[in-house]
Scaffold this motif. Structure first.
Motif, PDB file in Angstrom:
ATOM      1  N   GLN A   1      -1.632  -5.434 -56.342  1.00  0.00           N
ATOM      2  CA  GLN A   1      -1.770  -4.616 -55.046  1.00  0.00           C
ATOM      3  C   GLN A   1      -2.872  -3.736 -55.149  1.00  0.00           C
ATOM      4  OE1 GLN A   1       2.391  -2.836 -55.797  1.00  0.00           O
ATOM      5  NE2 GLN A   1       3.376  -4.332 -53.990  1.00  0.00           N
ATOM      6  N   ALA A   2      -3.096  -3.117 -56.242  1.00  0.00           N
ATOM      7  CA  ALA A   2      -4.165  -1.956 -56.493  1.00  0.00           C
ATOM      8  C   ALA A   2      -5.297  -2.672 -55.993  1.00  0.00           C
ATOM      9  CB  ALA A   2      -4.295  -1.729 -57.735  1.00  0.00           C
TER      10      ALA A   2
ATOM     11  N   MET B   1       2.376  -0.076 -49.096  1.00  0.00           N
ATOM     12  CA  MET B   1       1.552  -1.412 -49.563  1.00  0.00           C
ATOM     13  C   MET B   1       2.443  -2.709 -48.959  1.00  0.00           C
ATOM     14  SD  MET B   1       0.084  -3.543 -51.174  1.00  0.00           S
ATOM     15  CE  MET B   1      -1.361  -2.592 -51.917  1.00  0.00           C
ATOM     16  N   ILE B   2       2.059  -2.896 -47.643  1.00  0.00           N
ATOM     17  CA  ILE B   2       2.702  -3.956 -46.993  1.00  0.00           C
ATOM     18  C   ILE B   2       1.518  -4.543 -46.103  1.00  0.00           C
ATOM     19  CG2 ILE B   2       4.884  -3.307 -46.920  1.00  0.00           C
ATOM     20  CD1 ILE B   2       4.477  -2.407 -43.927  1.00  0.00           C
ATOM     21  N   LYS B   3       1.783  -6.032 -45.540  1.00  0.00           N
ATOM     22  CA  LYS B   3       0.754  -6.730 -44.932  1.00  0.00           C
ATOM     23  C   LYS B   3      -0.054  -5.682 -43.851  1.00  0.00           C
ATOM     24  CE  LYS B   3       0.087 -11.452 -43.437  1.00  0.00           C
ATOM     25  NZ  LYS B   3       0.729 -12.530 -43.190  1.00  0.00           N
TER      26      LYS B   3
ATOM     27  N   PRO C   1       0.023   4.433 -57.457  1.00  0.00           N
ATOM     28  CA  PRO C   1       1.134   3.556 -58.253  1.00  0.00           C
ATOM     29  C   PRO C   1       2.199   4.667 -58.860  1.00  0.00           C
ATOM     30  CG  PRO C   1      -1.056   3.678 -59.167  1.00  0.00           C
ATOM     31  CD  PRO C   1      -1.159   4.794 -58.303  1.00  0.00           C
ATOM     32  N   PHE C   2       3.416   4.304 -58.612  1.00  0.00           N
ATOM     33  CA  PHE C   2       4.546   5.036 -58.891  1.00  0.00           C
ATOM     34  C   PHE C   2       4.792   5.130 -60.216  1.00  0.00           C
ATOM     35  CE2 PHE C   2       6.830   5.907 -54.608  1.00  0.00           C
ATOM     36  CZ  PHE C   2       5.502   6.419 -54.059  1.00  0.00           C
ATOM     37  N   ILE C   3       4.512   5.683 -61.079  1.00  0.00           N
ATOM     38  CA  ILE C   3       4.798   5.542 -62.701  1.00  0.00           C
ATOM     39  C   ILE C   3       5.972   5.612 -63.105  1.00  0.00           C
ATOM     40  CG2 ILE C   3       2.158   5.585 -63.113  1.00  0.00           C
ATOM     41  CD1 ILE C   3       2.808   8.326 -64.359  1.00  0.00           C
ATOM     42  N   GLY C   4       6.736   6.791 -62.285  1.00  0.00           N
ATOM     43  CA  GLY C   4       8.005   7.215 -62.984  1.00  0.00           C
ATOM     44  C   GLY C   4       9.015   5.990 -62.379  1.00  0.00           C
ATOM     45  N   ARG C   5       8.785   5.394 -61.217  1.00  0.00           N
ATOM     46  CA  ARG C   5       9.703   4.359 -60.757  1.00  0.00           C
ATOM     47  C   ARG C   5       9.479   3.191 -61.630  1.00  0.00           C
ATOM     48  NH1 ARG C   5      10.710   5.068 -54.453  1.00  0.00           N
ATOM     49  NH2 ARG C   5      10.651   7.430 -54.435  1.00  0.00           N
ATOM     50  N   VAL C   6       8.135   2.981 -62.206  1.00  0.00           N
ATOM     51  CA  VAL C   6       8.167   1.916 -63.375  1.00  0.00           C
ATOM     52  C   VAL C   6       8.769   2.062 -64.331  1.00  0.00           C
ATOM     53  CG1 VAL C   6       6.154   0.431 -64.379  1.00  0.00           C
ATOM     54  CG2 VAL C   6       5.708   1.248 -62.101  1.00  0.00           C
ATOM     55  N   ASP C   7       8.771   3.255 -64.820  1.00  0.00           N
ATOM     56  CA  ASP C   7       9.409   3.592 -66.168  1.00  0.00           C
ATOM     57  C   ASP C   7      10.968   3.416 -65.797  1.00  0.00           C
ATOM     58  OD1 ASP C   7       7.097   4.164 -67.145  1.00  0.00           O
ATOM     59  OD2 ASP C   7       7.256   6.343 -67.535  1.00  0.00           O
TER      60      ASP C   7
ATOM     61  N   CYS D   1      -2.733   4.685 -49.997  1.00  0.00           N
ATOM     62  CA  CYS D   1      -1.806   3.679 -50.232  1.00  0.00           C
ATOM     63  C   CYS D   1      -0.651   3.866 -51.068  1.00  0.00           C
ATOM     64  CB  CYS D   1      -2.567   2.278 -50.569  1.00  0.00           C
ATOM     65  SG  CYS D   1      -1.593   0.918 -50.635  1.00  0.00           S
ATOM     66  N   THR D   2       0.531   3.686 -50.473  1.00  0.00           N
ATOM     67  CA  THR D   2       1.625   4.402 -51.225  1.00  0.00           C
ATOM     68  C   THR D   2       2.743   3.074 -51.677  1.00  0.00           C
ATOM     69  OG1 THR D   2       3.653   5.886 -51.460  1.00  0.00           O
ATOM     70  CG2 THR D   2       3.195   4.752 -49.277  1.00  0.00           C
ATOM     71  N   LEU D   3       3.513   3.118 -52.484  1.00  0.00           N
ATOM     72  CA  LEU D   3       4.555   2.257 -53.007  1.00  0.00           C
ATOM     73  C   LEU D   3       3.867   1.113 -53.837  1.00  0.00           C
ATOM     74  CD1 LEU D   3       7.055   2.354 -50.177  1.00  0.00           C
ATOM     75  CD2 LEU D   3       7.574   3.401 -52.395  1.00  0.00           C
ATOM     76  N   VAL D   4       2.991   1.454 -54.822  1.00  0.00           N
ATOM     77  CA  VAL D   4       2.313   0.494 -55.555  1.00  0.00           C
ATOM     78  C   VAL D   4       2.688   0.409 -56.794  1.00  0.00           C
ATOM     79  CG1 VAL D   4      -0.179  -0.115 -56.676  1.00  0.00           C
ATOM     80  CG2 VAL D   4      -0.264   1.083 -54.211  1.00  0.00           C
TER      81      VAL D   4
END
Ligand code: G3P
Length: 220
Positions: A120-121, A92-94, A134-140, A112-115
């Motif tokens: 971004q979505a 998820m970059i430009k 969406p990386f839910i573990g990394r958000v947690d 699309c990764t690293l959301v």
């Protein structure tokens, strides 16, 4: 909800496939490195091996390393030509958004990764991504709420009738899978331990032990 396995480990992929519940595979450069898969030739062969294990119709995400549009397009095309199962995974970059829009026009599937945000979505869906990760573990990990993010994206996608599938990623536990299902994820991608963790319940073990003991008593 579809089940993908998030690994490059062939034994784990085989075990999940044999369970009969596997819909696809996601990989990333860290997971490939963890299995010791290095060098372009070996990396491409490994993707082919994964596709052969899971069989036809199962999406396998292979991530690009380039971070510029031209590089991502060249790499993505090469990956997509490898096997019909391949989905090109793009950060998820430009330039990533530009590449997703480009692949969407060519009918090449993308993930699309690293959301990490609803904004971004929206952008990824507008660009025509097939999957959104969406990386839910990394958000947690940073004490925000990964499942709340899935709910928010699901609400937006439903309202706006976006076709991009929500692929809940960075799943760490069986509970994450249950929560992602409740939050409206279309797909979960998880390590084998989280998938097999869903099997566990002490009352199942106790109940089975009793059934078998009663059968033995009655039948000698
Ligand atoms: O699918 C993305 C995933 O591989 C990231 O997981 O556990 O490294 O945050 P994790």
């Amino acid at each position: 909800m579809q089940f993908f396995i998030d690994t490059a480990n062939l034994d784990h992929i085989r075990e999940a496939a044999e369970l009969g519940i596997l819909d696809g595979v996601t990989t990333n450069p860290s997971l490939m490195a963890k299995e010791g898969i290095t060098g372009e030739k070996n990396i491409l062969k490994h993707y082919r091996d994964i596709c052969a294990i899971v069989g036809p119709g199962k999406d396998v995400s292979a991530e690009v390393i380039s971070t510029d549009f031209k590089g991502m397009v060249a790499e993505g095309k090469k990956l997509a030509e490898l096997h019909e199962n391949i989905v090109v995974k793009i950060p998820m970059i430009k330039d990533g958004i530009k590449a997703i829009a480009h692949f969407s026009e060519l009918d090449i599937k993308t993930n699309c990764t690293l959301v990490f945000s609803a904004g971004q979505a929206i952008l990824a869906a507008k660009a025509g991504a097939t999957y959104l990760s969406p990386f839910i573990g990394r958000v947690d990990d940073i004490t925000w709420d990964g499942i709340a993010l899935i709910k928010e994206i699901n609400e937006i996608y439903s309202l706006q009738m976006y076709e991009t599938a929500i692929l809940a990623a960075s799943i760490r536990t069986p509970l994450h899978i249950v929560q992602a299902a409740k939050a409206g994820a279309d797909v979960v991608t998880c390590p084998l331990s989280a998938i097999t963790g869903l099997l566990n319940h002490p009352l199942t073990d106790i109940g089975l032990e009793k059934f078998l003991a009663d059968h033995k008593k009655a039948n000698g």
